[in-house]
Design an enzyme around this catalytic site. Structure first.
Site, PDB file in Angstrom:
ATOM      1  N   ASP A  13       0.868  -1.183   0.000  1.00  0.00           N
ATOM      2  CA  ASP A  13       0.000   0.000   0.000  1.00  0.00           C
ATOM      3  C   ASP A  13       0.902   1.229   0.000  1.00  0.00           C
ATOM      4  OD1 ASP A  13      -2.348   1.669   0.361  1.00  0.00           O
ATOM      5  OD2 ASP A  13      -1.828   1.829   2.469  1.00  0.00           O
ATOM      6  N   GLU A 155      -1.387   8.007   8.660  1.00  0.00           N
ATOM      7  CA  GLU A 155       0.070   7.783   8.639  1.00  0.00           C
ATOM      8  C   GLU A 155       0.722   8.291   9.930  1.00  0.00           C
ATOM      9  OE1 GLU A 155       2.246   6.237   6.443  1.00  0.00           O
ATOM     10  OE2 GLU A 155       0.373   5.433   5.617  1.00  0.00           O
ATOM     11  N   CYS A 187     -10.806   3.951   0.408  1.00  0.00           N
ATOM     12  CA  CYS A 187      -9.355   4.053   0.617  1.00  0.00           C
ATOM     13  C   CYS A 187      -9.056   3.201   1.846  1.00  0.00           C
ATOM     14  CB  CYS A 187      -8.954   5.505   0.851  1.00  0.00           C
ATOM     15  SG  CYS A 187      -7.274   5.708   1.485  1.00  0.00           S
TER      16      CYS A 187
HETATM   17  N1  DGL Z   1      -4.574   3.400   1.030  1.00  0.00           N
HETATM   18  C1  DGL Z   1      -4.578   4.096  -0.224  1.00  0.00           C
HETATM   19  C2  DGL Z   1      -5.876   3.811  -0.991  1.00  0.00           C
HETATM   20  O1  DGL Z   1      -6.563   2.862  -0.686  1.00  0.00           O
HETATM   21  C3  DGL Z   1      -4.278   5.539  -0.017  1.00  0.00           C
HETATM   22  C4  DGL Z   1      -3.756   6.197  -1.234  1.00  0.00           C
HETATM   23  C5  DGL Z   1      -2.930   7.424  -0.972  1.00  0.00           C
HETATM   24  O2  DGL Z   1      -1.835   7.285  -0.446  1.00  0.00           O
HETATM   25  O3  DGL Z   1      -3.386   8.519  -1.338  1.00  0.00           O
HETATM   26  O4  DGL Z   1      -6.214   4.492  -1.920  1.00  0.00           O
END
Ligand code: DGL
Length: 283
Positions: A13, A155, A187
């Site tokens: 991710d 984060e 997300c």
């Molecule tokens: N966890 C990512 C998602 O599902 C986040 C993306 C990002 O870093 O903007 O889209």
């Protein structure tokens, strides 16, 4: 080299958000070994150019395959929208599982006829999301909201602070005002904000995500390819890598996953321009 069913599953991710998918995989497939890459040093992906995210997805996929992964899970909606096609072209025989916002189940669940989708700018602007709306968004109203700033909160381990609640309030208000009674967390980071989100939207609004469905899809693909671990071999392991500040990311991983030990550092990206260069290029 180990027997295919003993090889690990590689998951990545843009940061720690994909741990919400990893925990579904761990719960569904307890006999599997898991490798997880948190690309926190380059998060958020959501406002970066598609070509860079796609190239980085190939880099991280190659990194996990070099560690003997038998399947890859893109635990990021944004990287799936930008990069899963290139990954499937690069590795046509490999199970590559991506994810997309749960618009289909949301349209089935809504009573009001309005569904809200909270996702990154990149996911909402993608051709994949447009195709999803074409397929499933015809009979209901789908209202979208870019969750700008929410990835950064997670984060930093800010899940239910006053700052987090204020920003969530700002992003959820338009969806609630539109009459959404189902909100899709598009997300993987946002899943960690679910308690704060549910406190704001109240019990009449259903909040859904895709993590469990991805774990089921992974199981089906491994089963079809005869790659499922049968659980009779030595205990499975879970290993972590990250970009960015290993100590800071490790502390957040410990909080979201449970004590995991320090993550190993990921090699630097050749795909992303530096944050300062990116900032200069933005309007
Ligand atoms: N966890 C990512 C998602 O599902 C986040 C993306 C990002 O870093 O903007 O889209």
């Amino acid at each position: 080299m180990s027997a295919p069913d003993l090889q690990p599953i590689g998951v990545f991710d843009s940061g720690v958000g994909g741990l919400s998918v990893l925990r579904e995989i761990r719960a569904r497939l307890p006999a599997e070994s898991l490798l997880y890459c948190a690309d926190s040093g380059y998060a958020p992906y959501g406002e970066r150019p598609i070509e860079e995210i796609s190239a980085r997805s190939l880099e991280l996929g190659a990194f996990l395959l070099a560690r003997n992964a038998k399947a890859l899970v893109v635990a990021c909606n944004t990287a799936t929208a930008a990069g899963v096609k290139a990954m499937r072209e690069a590795w046509p025989d490999l199970p590559v599982i991506g994810m997309e916002p749960a618009v289909k189940p949301a349209t089935a669940a809504t009573q009001s006829g309005t569904v809200g989708v909270l996702a990154t700018v990149g996911t909402l602007a993608s051709a994949k999301f447009a195709a999803l709306l074409d397929s499933f968004g015809q009979d209901v109203r789908v209202v979208t909201q870019p969750g700008v700033g929410l990835v950064e909160l997670v984060e930093h381990g800010e899940l239910d602070t006053p700052t987090a609640r204020d920003l969530l309030q700002v992003h959820l208000a338009p969806l609630l005002a539109a009459g959404a009674d189902v909100i899709v967390l598009g997300c993987t980071h946002y899943v960690f904000l679910r308690p704060a989100i549910e406190a704001i939207v109240g019990p009449a609004v259903k909040v859904i995500d895709t993590g469990a469905a991805v774990a089921r899809q992974l199981e089906r693909r491994l089963c079809a390819s005869r790659l499922l671990a049968d659980g009779t071999q030595p205990p499975r392991v879970t290993q972590f890598w990250c970009s960015g500040d290993t100590r800071q990311v490790g502390a957040v991983i410990d909080r979201l996953w449970g004590a995991a030990g320090a993550p190993h550092p990921l090699p630097p990206s050749h795909s992303f321009r530096s944050r300062s260069v990116l900032k200069e290029a933005l309007p």
